[in-house]
Design an enzyme around this catalytic site. Sequence first.
Site, PDB file in Angstrom:
ATOM      1  N   SER A   1       8.901  -2.796   5.061  1.00  0.00           N
ATOM      2  CA  SER A   1       8.576  -3.451   6.323  1.00  0.00           C
ATOM      3  C   SER A   1       9.545  -4.591   6.579  1.00  0.00           C
ATOM      4  O   SER A   1      10.057  -5.208   5.634  1.00  0.00           O
ATOM      5  CB  SER A   1       7.144  -4.004   6.286  1.00  0.00           C
ATOM      6  OG  SER A   1       6.890  -4.851   7.395  1.00  0.00           O
TER       7      SER A   1
ATOM      8  N   TYR B   1       0.284  -8.459   2.359  1.00  0.00           N
ATOM      9  CA  TYR B   1       1.008  -7.269   2.835  1.00  0.00           C
ATOM     10  C   TYR B   1       2.516  -7.464   2.658  1.00  0.00           C
ATOM     11  O   TYR B   1       3.218  -6.592   2.146  1.00  0.00           O
ATOM     12  CB  TYR B   1       0.667  -7.034   4.309  1.00  0.00           C
ATOM     13  CG  TYR B   1       1.450  -5.931   4.987  1.00  0.00           C
ATOM     14  CD1 TYR B   1       1.012  -4.608   4.945  1.00  0.00           C
ATOM     15  CD2 TYR B   1       2.616  -6.211   5.698  1.00  0.00           C
ATOM     16  CE1 TYR B   1       1.722  -3.599   5.580  1.00  0.00           C
ATOM     17  CE2 TYR B   1       3.329  -5.217   6.332  1.00  0.00           C
ATOM     18  CZ  TYR B   1       2.881  -3.909   6.278  1.00  0.00           C
ATOM     19  OH  TYR B   1       3.592  -2.914   6.907  1.00  0.00           O
TER      20      TYR B   1
END
Length: 287
Positions: A180, A193
């Site tokens: 990400s 995350y």
Amino acid sequence: MTEPVPTKSTQEYPGQHKDLDPQPDLLKFRDGREHVGTGKLLNKRSIITGGDSGIGKAAAIMFAREGSDVVITCFHQELPDAEHTKDLIEKEGRKCHIFVADLSYSETCTNLVQFAVEKMGGIDVLVNNVAYQKLAETIEDISDEQWDHTFKTNIYSFFWITKAALKHMKPGSAIVNAASINAYVGRPDLSDYTSTKGAVVSFTRALSNQYASRGIRANAVAAGPIYTPLVHSTFPSEMIEVSNQVPMGRMGQPSEVASCYLFLACSDGGYITGQTIHPNGGTVVNG
């Protein structure tokens, strides 16, 4: 082309593909053309975790159009979206098998690989795509249970599945891991995350060095803001609008990330391993 417009109210986690309006582009691109298969994955066998919606859904359909049979995973509440993915894959003339499970458990991940081998006869491509995220303003707002679940879903599952799958992967096989942009920009309200996605990048680099000599490639894709159910089930609409503020001025479509998965999975990316591709709308991360 459809332009993502933030919904007035967000979906409940993990979100539903069918409830997004407008519908995300799974095979279409900005110039209006649709992905045309040319046999880049002809008769290959792929696992795509989280293949029910979003980027995983687009990748599963694109892989099928390129000739691959696919095993996808989903949670029980995502089964309608997964069945829709299966229908679209079968329209491409390929087989799709659905594995319903929570991949935050080691045994479940091992069972997934065994299921895939039983259904397809082997594994040529592994796409570790499943993810969990939940907003938390600071680390003080993250419980031990949330931290543990985020890591078990976003990096432990990658380890468990990859470890089991490598026993069945031959030279020429490929692994694609979902990282990400947050691993590079350090998003503060997704620190758990973000941490897992940094681990994914490092895991991919180590994996590539371990298996390059055996003819198995491992790469990552670090997507930016993409129009998916996960985004709409995680962020309020005003935050989604802010996420559009990348140099290109818009969210990406699942098709624009799935094409990166495909590139790394097929022989077009045959001289690439240990790298990370950044479909993020122009944010320069130097990573």
